[in-house]
Design a protein around this motif. Structure first.
Motif, mmCIF file in Angstrom:
data_model
loop_
_atom_site.group_PDB
_atom_site.id
_atom_site.type_symbol
_atom_site.label_atom_id
_atom_site.label_comp_id
_atom_site.label_asym_id
_atom_site.label_seq_id
_atom_site.Cartn_x
_atom_site.Cartn_y
_atom_site.Cartn_z
ATOM 1 N N TRP A 122 0.840 -1.210 0.000
ATOM 2 C CA TRP A 122 0.000 0.000 0.000
ATOM 3 C C TRP A 122 0.870 1.253 0.000
ATOM 4 C CZ3 TRP A 122 -5.344 -0.139 -0.164
ATOM 5 C CH2 TRP A 122 -6.039 1.027 0.154
ATOM 6 N N ALA A 126 2.155 4.389 -3.008
ATOM 7 C CA ALA A 126 2.204 5.833 -2.750
ATOM 8 C C ALA A 126 3.571 6.408 -3.108
ATOM 9 C CB ALA A 126 1.874 6.113 -1.289
ATOM 10 N N GLN A 152 -1.345 10.364 0.542
ATOM 11 C CA GLN A 152 -1.214 8.919 0.368
ATOM 12 C C GLN A 152 -0.485 8.273 1.557
ATOM 13 O OE1 GLN A 152 -2.654 7.167 -2.220
ATOM 14 N NE2 GLN A 152 -3.547 9.163 -2.645
ATOM 15 N N SER A 155 -2.851 8.097 4.397
ATOM 16 C CA SER A 155 -3.713 6.918 4.278
ATOM 17 C C SER A 155 -3.009 5.679 4.817
ATOM 18 C CB SER A 155 -4.108 6.707 2.811
ATOM 19 O OG SER A 155 -4.720 5.453 2.616
ATOM 20 N N LYS A 195 -7.867 6.490 -0.393
ATOM 21 C CA LYS A 195 -7.338 6.035 -1.676
ATOM 22 C C LYS A 195 -8.429 5.862 -2.726
ATOM 23 C CE LYS A 195 -2.948 3.504 -2.066
ATOM 24 N NZ LYS A 195 -2.088 4.460 -1.407
ATOM 25 N N THR A 224 -4.144 3.091 -8.366
ATOM 26 C CA THR A 224 -4.396 3.491 -6.979
ATOM 27 C C THR A 224 -5.855 3.336 -6.577
ATOM 28 O OG1 THR A 224 -2.524 5.032 -6.904
ATOM 29 C CG2 THR A 224 -4.304 5.408 -5.346
ATOM 30 N N THR A 225 -6.751 3.960 -7.313
ATOM 31 C CA THR A 225 -8.157 3.933 -6.916
ATOM 32 C C THR A 225 -8.772 2.547 -7.068
ATOM 33 O OG1 THR A 225 -8.709 4.752 -9.138
ATOM 34 C CG2 THR A 225 -8.556 6.374 -7.357
ATOM 35 N N ALA A 228 -7.942 0.474 -4.161
ATOM 36 C CA ALA A 228 -8.834 0.779 -3.044
ATOM 37 C C ALA A 228 -10.184 0.096 -3.224
ATOM 38 C CB ALA A 228 -9.019 2.295 -2.928
#
Length: 564
Positions: A122, A126, A152, A155, A195, A224-225, A228
């Motif tokens: 994770w 970032a 990021q 998060s 995220k 990235t998204t 998530a």
């Protein structure tokens, strides 16, 4: 498999080798081979958990292959290949290495079976992805990258604290379904939400993606998204609050995208809108809804990447991605135009394109479960996405007011990447069963019924008619040069003004107190104010060593609290 085996390691190993390959063509071919080799390591593997690794008292599992992780890893691999092909001309080793590390970290996170491994990858996404922004090497990109990195990493810190608290509560670090009933799970949920660009947590997306290099934006849009989304689907499927969060996500970007001038920023808002559909599906949590989420994520990675590639190709040839400076390029870039239209039809969910066979699963699931208001919201959001991504993007670049731009067609490697993505959009739309067979649950759904097709065509027809009427009557919002602020107004305008006013007030109070003290005969009181006033001990510059000391103290306190 080896205790450390995971497809992510292939990307990491390739990232170490890439800087030492001096010949550009050899390096580009090597880069293209990496996603294919990594894909081969899991494409035909049996479902199960592998790569078990003891770590102190914890049990880490680096590679868990099941239906959910397989689909996301597959589309991430395809996205990595297409983005590297699109970036064939890039000679910047920093951007190439960052792309490999970013894709590898995202795939590693998808395969993680425990929360500790998830956290490592994770944070890897970032750190690696921010260099795709900094690779643009402008002052604006530098500051944008710092904001992006702060959010990021924040998060990741929330995720880490949540993992520690969850381990204290349950004694487990397994990455499985969780219920929102403790501080730990709420922190993990919030980390995933940042995220995923939840409402009020979203502006890093619109801020960062348009600031990256034109090829870096394509890569950023893929991982990235959607990582998530995967994490939410794995950890919080069926969490009702996600239904309403997702519904809000589908609506609010529509208004900003309609007035936005920067076309890559328009696509960033559109990305937020599409994520909302996926979040709604996760919140509903039925097999049909989760299948719809996974199918929509798969389709979205491809068609949104295609749209970013088409805008990037125009930016590459014209030097601008502003709607107010583009138009009439259909003569100069006809192939780019055709590929862009395929992406636009896909994101608008036209029948025979990938968006239709994926989005309809989520819309049907919302109706089947009695969420009538949410169903209406999704229909309204579908109209909005047609307007700003399905029509505005190709219209602004290719069919709007002719600015007299005479440019070359996009380079062959860009056209090839766009062509492959367009072919996937059509293939998935025409033969949806190929994708349905990969989904986590058996799919008993026929998208091409008369009702589905006619309803969608009517919706799209009237939305297109409304756009045409607004254009012809001159009532469509005019794109103006400038920066549109949404939630970032808080930290760009409100907070700086607030802090400035508070600072002025405190300074005025301090000066008044100092004048009052100066009028006193008590010398000690005067010395006290001088010692702690604006020019006293507290205001002096402290050496770097003192800052390091206090950081170490704060970290020590954090570690102590984590083991209490």
């Amino acid at each position: 498999m080896s205790d450390l085996a995971t497809p992510a390691l292939i990307y990491f190993a390739a990232a170490l080798v890439t800087p030492f390959i001096r010949w550009h063509i050899a390096r580009a071919i090597f880069l293209l081979s990496v996603p294919l080799v990594a894909l081969a390591t899991f494409a035909f593997a049996q479902y199960g958990a592998y790569s078990n690794l003891p770590f102190f008292e914890l049990h880490l599992t680096l590679f868990r292959l099941d239906a959910l992780s397989y689909v996301f890893a597959l589309v991430f691999s395809l996205a990595a290949f297409l983005s590297l092909l699109y970036a064939w001309h890039i000679r910047d080793r920093l951007e190439q290495v960052s792309s490999l590390l970013y894709a590898g970290a995202a795939i590693g996170a998808v395969f993680a079976a425990d929360l500790v491994t998830l956290f490592v990858f994770w944070e890897g996404t970032a750190i690696a992805s921010v260099f795709l922004i900094w690779a643009r090497r402008t002052e604006g990109a530098y500051h944008t990258g710092l904001r992006y990195l702060a959010i990021q990493v924040g998060s990741g810190l929330l995720l880490l604290v949540g993992i520690i608290l969850n381990y204290q509560d349950t004694g487990s670090i397994a990455f499985e379904h969780m219920e929102l009933g403790s501080l730990a799970t709420w922190l993990i949920f919030l980390a995933f939400g940042i995220k995923c660009a939840f409402p009020l947590l979203n502006n890093w997306l619109q801020d960062a993606y348009p600031a990256a290099t034109l090829t870096g934006t394509v890569t950023l849009s893929a991982f990235t998204t959607k990582l998530a989304v995967y994490a939410l689907a794995r950890g919080f499927a069926g969490t009702e609050i996600l239904i309403y969060i997702g519904a809000a996500m589908t609506l609010f970007p529509v208004f900003f995208a309609a007035i936005e001038n920067n076309l890559r920023r328009v696509l960033a808002y559109s990305l937020n809108n599409q994520l909302g559909f996926m979040v709604v599906g996760i919140g509903i949590g039925t097999p049909l809804a989760l299948d719809g989420t996974v199918a929509h994520a798969f389709a979205h990675v491809i068609y949104k990447g295609l749209l970013f590639m088409s805008v990037g190709a125009v930016l590459y040839r014209t030097g601008t991605d502003k709607a107010s400076e583009l138009g009439g390029l259909w003569k100069s870039m006809p192939l780019t135009m055709m590929f862009c239209i395929v992406g636009a039809l896909s994101i608008s969910a036209f029948p025979l394109f990938s968006g239709f066979i994926a989005k309809s699963l989520i819309v049907s699931a919302s109706a089947d479960t009695g969420h009538f208001i949410v169903w209406l919201v999704l229909l309204a959001a579908s109209v909005g996405v047609l307007e700003h991504a399905g029509i505005k993007i190709p219209y602004s670049m290719f069919f709007g007011h002719d600015r007299g731009l005479k440019v070359k067609e996009a380079p062959f490697h860009m056209l090839l990447a766009m062509g492959l993505a367009a072919a996937l959009c059509i293939l998935v739309g025409v033969w949806p069963q190929q994708l349905y067979a990969l989904l986590p649950y058996p799919v008993d759904y026929a998208p091409y019924t008369t009702d589905h097709v006619l309803t969608q065509l009517q919706l799209l027809f009237f939305a297109g008619l409304a756009f045409a009427v607004l254009i012809r009557t001159g009532r469509y919002p005019v794109e103006l040069r400038g920066v549109n602020l949404d939630i970032d107004w808080l930290y760009r305008r409100f907070l700086p003004n607030l802090f400035s006013r508070l600072s002025s007030a405190i300074r005025a109070l301090w000066q008044a107190a100092a004048r009052f003290a100066a009028g006193r005969t008590d010398r000690a009181l005067v010395l006290l104010f001088r010692a702690h006033g604006p020019h006293g001990l507290i205001a002096r510059a402290w050496p770097t060593s003192s800052m390091v000391l206090w950081i170490a103290v704060l970290l020590g306190i954090t570690l102590v609290l984590s083991y209490l």
